[in-house]
Design an enzyme around this catalytic site. Structure first.
Site, PDB file in Angstrom:
ATOM      1  N   SER A 150      54.157  -4.660 -57.599  1.00 44.41           N
ATOM      2  CA  SER A 150      53.351  -5.172 -58.688  1.00 44.41           C
ATOM      3  C   SER A 150      53.415  -4.324 -59.966  1.00 44.41           C
ATOM      4  CB  SER A 150      51.887  -5.278 -58.235  1.00 44.41           C
ATOM      5  OG  SER A 150      51.360  -4.021 -57.862  1.00 44.41           O
ATOM      6  N   LYS A 182      48.534   0.998 -65.804  1.00 48.94           N
ATOM      7  CA  LYS A 182      48.667  -0.340 -65.222  1.00 48.94           C
ATOM      8  C   LYS A 182      47.375  -1.134 -65.377  1.00 48.94           C
ATOM      9  CE  LYS A 182      50.190  -2.365 -60.787  1.00 48.94           C
ATOM     10  NZ  LYS A 182      50.629  -2.009 -59.416  1.00 48.94           N
ATOM     11  N   SER A 230      54.734  -1.354 -54.234  1.00 43.95           N
ATOM     12  CA  SER A 230      54.531  -1.644 -55.651  1.00 43.95           C
ATOM     13  C   SER A 230      54.899  -0.519 -56.606  1.00 43.95           C
ATOM     14  CB  SER A 230      53.073  -2.057 -55.901  1.00 43.95           C
ATOM     15  OG  SER A 230      52.838  -3.348 -55.388  1.00 43.95           O
TER      16      SER A 230
END
Length: 484
Positions: A167, A92, A191
């Site tokens: 996210s 990520k 997330s």
């Protein structure tokens, strides 16, 4: 049920991107396939679908192929192999990967090249994972939608008009569409669990301390909420893959202030009793979500679990306290957000504060903040007490299926609806317990699923229950992206 790694594997080299991480790692170790073949297959899949989805905002084809070549040499030499040896994985953009920018979706950080891996990335690398690309997130990783002004918008492979979650939305979209087998994510407010839910995946939020991680600059001072509530974990297409990735990511790292050496396994109460949270005082679930919960409860009962409806008011209070503690910590970051943040993050923050002000006032006091942390401890004790009677709790991930894109910034009223639907996304991190989202099927073209909540360090019980649900629901990904 025999684990996938022990089953006979049919070799279809042209579609290796479809394989689970468990199947891939086992086949590479058995020399049925090579890491280079798998990597090439996934890179071809990325070329085919990533232009439609924008899930991976940086693709490292040459480095991935070189890593796969080295992985194959290790197999040939008979060297010890990690649990994810040769498995295609994404990292990520808010997690440091040596030699790559930790942009967190912010234009001003486009060239912030990491000098070393963060603990969550280092553990995956040590386990043998092959890093194919960097997955998208919203700016500052603080929304349930994955778009930003640096990298653009990530779409869901199920419906481009719906969020892939956030996210870790780039991770969920890339795994669900077959670009990689494992996506690394993090979770302080849903997330991992929400993007997995939105894209029809399994997503595990581990207990605080089990998986070492770090978010932020190496010499930065992280707020208390990040230190005590944020975790790193995997998103994958199957429960077995999440189990394997958790094994790979768990351990101790000195850079993580709450990392626990030799984290224990929770001792489960027998018989296995599941409390089903069918109602709450915050939001009302849609019929599709209610049916998913009922169906999962029935499947668990068929698998031998005792199932009983319960109320879990502790989560309703915890959800509101999250918006006191985390958003007051985030307020210290707001000058930076105002300076370099994008429209989406600025608007989302304004809407978060507008709704939270209804509970805590426009400017919460230091006394409220201190008392919020004090109350957090009391709520943790309450939930721990409930685990004396129940092995697990079953509840929705969200009150709705995947939201329309940018529903959080459409208006304050729209944000209020989104926040209420996501109440458990915030409540569980505040209390520090593990939870996992598991898909149960598809309704009206969108995934639906459930959430399992376990005792601290009870990840094994979550995985076992998730496997029982998956055995009945089946695996619904990978899928080809739906055209806009």
């Amino acid at each position: 049920m025999r684990p996938l790694a022990d089953k006979e594997i049919d070799v279809h080299p042209d579609e290796l991107w479809r394989w689970s991480a468990t199947q891939t790692a086992a086949a590479i170790k058995r020399k049925q396939i090579s890491a280079q073949e798998v990597t090439t297959s996934c890179l071809e899949r990325i070329d085919a679908v990533n232009p439609h989805l924008n899930a991976l905002v940086e693709v490292s084809a040459d480095a991935a192929l070189e890593g796969a070549r080295v992985a194959d040499e290790m197999v040939a030499a008979g060297r010890a192999l990690g649990p994810l040896h040769g498995v295609p994985t994404s990292t990520k953009i808010n997690s440091a990967q040596k030699g790559h920018a930790t942009t967190d979706g912010v234009v001003a950080w486009a060239n912030e090249i990491a000098p070393q891996d963060s603990p969550q990335v280092a553990s995956l690398r040590q386990a043998g994972a092959i890093f194919l690309g960097r997955s998208n997130s919203p700016a500052f990783s603080y929304r349930w939608f994955s778009n930003n002004e640096l990298h653009g918008s990530t779409l869901s492979p199920w419906d481009p008009g719906r969020t892939p979650g956030g996210s870790s939305g780039g991770a969920s979209s890339s795994v669900a569409s077959g670009m990689v087998a494992i996506g690394q994510g993090n979770d302080i407010g849903g997330s991992i669990r929400y993007p997995a839910y939105a894209c029809g995946l399994v997503g595990l939020r581990p207990t605080v301390g089990r998986v070492p991680g770090y978010l932020g600059p190496p010499d930065g001072d992280n707020p208390v909420s990040v230190q005590t509530m944020a975790v790193n974990g995997p998103l994958a297409r199957t429960v077995d893959d999440v189990r394997l990735a958790l094994e790979a990511m768990s351990g101790y790292h000195a850079f993580d202030t709450v990392s626990i050496p030799g984290a224990p396994a929770a001792e489960l109460r027998r018989p296995l009793k599941v409390g089903v949270v069918t109602r709450n005082g915050v939001s009302t679930s849609t019929p599709a979500v209610e049916e998913a919960l009922r169906q999962a409860a029935s499947w668990l009962a068929d698998a031998g679990y005792e199932v009983e409806d319960v109320e879990l008011a502790v989560l309703e209070e915890a959800y509101r306290i999250w918006y006191l503690l985390c958003m007051e910590d985030f307020r210290l970051l707001m000058p930076l957000v105002d300076e370099i943040g994008d429209h989406g993050m600025k608007t989302a923050a304004a809407n978060y504060y507008a709704v939270a002000a209804e509970w805590w006032g426009e400017k919460p006091s230091l006394e409220q903040y201190i008392n919020g942390y004090a109350r957090r401890g009391a709520l943790i004790r309450q939930l721990q007490g409930l685990f004396e009677s129940y092995s697990l709790f079953l509840l929705p991930v969200s009150a709705e299926q995947a939201f329309e894109q940018d529903a959080d910034i459409a208006s304050v009223e729209s944000m209020r609806r989104v926040m209420a639907a996501q109440y458990s996304m915030m409540a569980i991190p505040l209390l520090g317990f593990p939870a996992m989202s598991v898909p149960t099927g598809v309704v009206d073209g969108l995934p639906v699923g459930v959430q399992l909540l376990g005792p601290r360090f009870g990840e094994g019980s979550l995985l076992d229950a998730g496997a029982a649900v998956e055995a009945r629901a089946g695996v619904i990904t990978p899928i080809d992206p739906v055209d806009a």
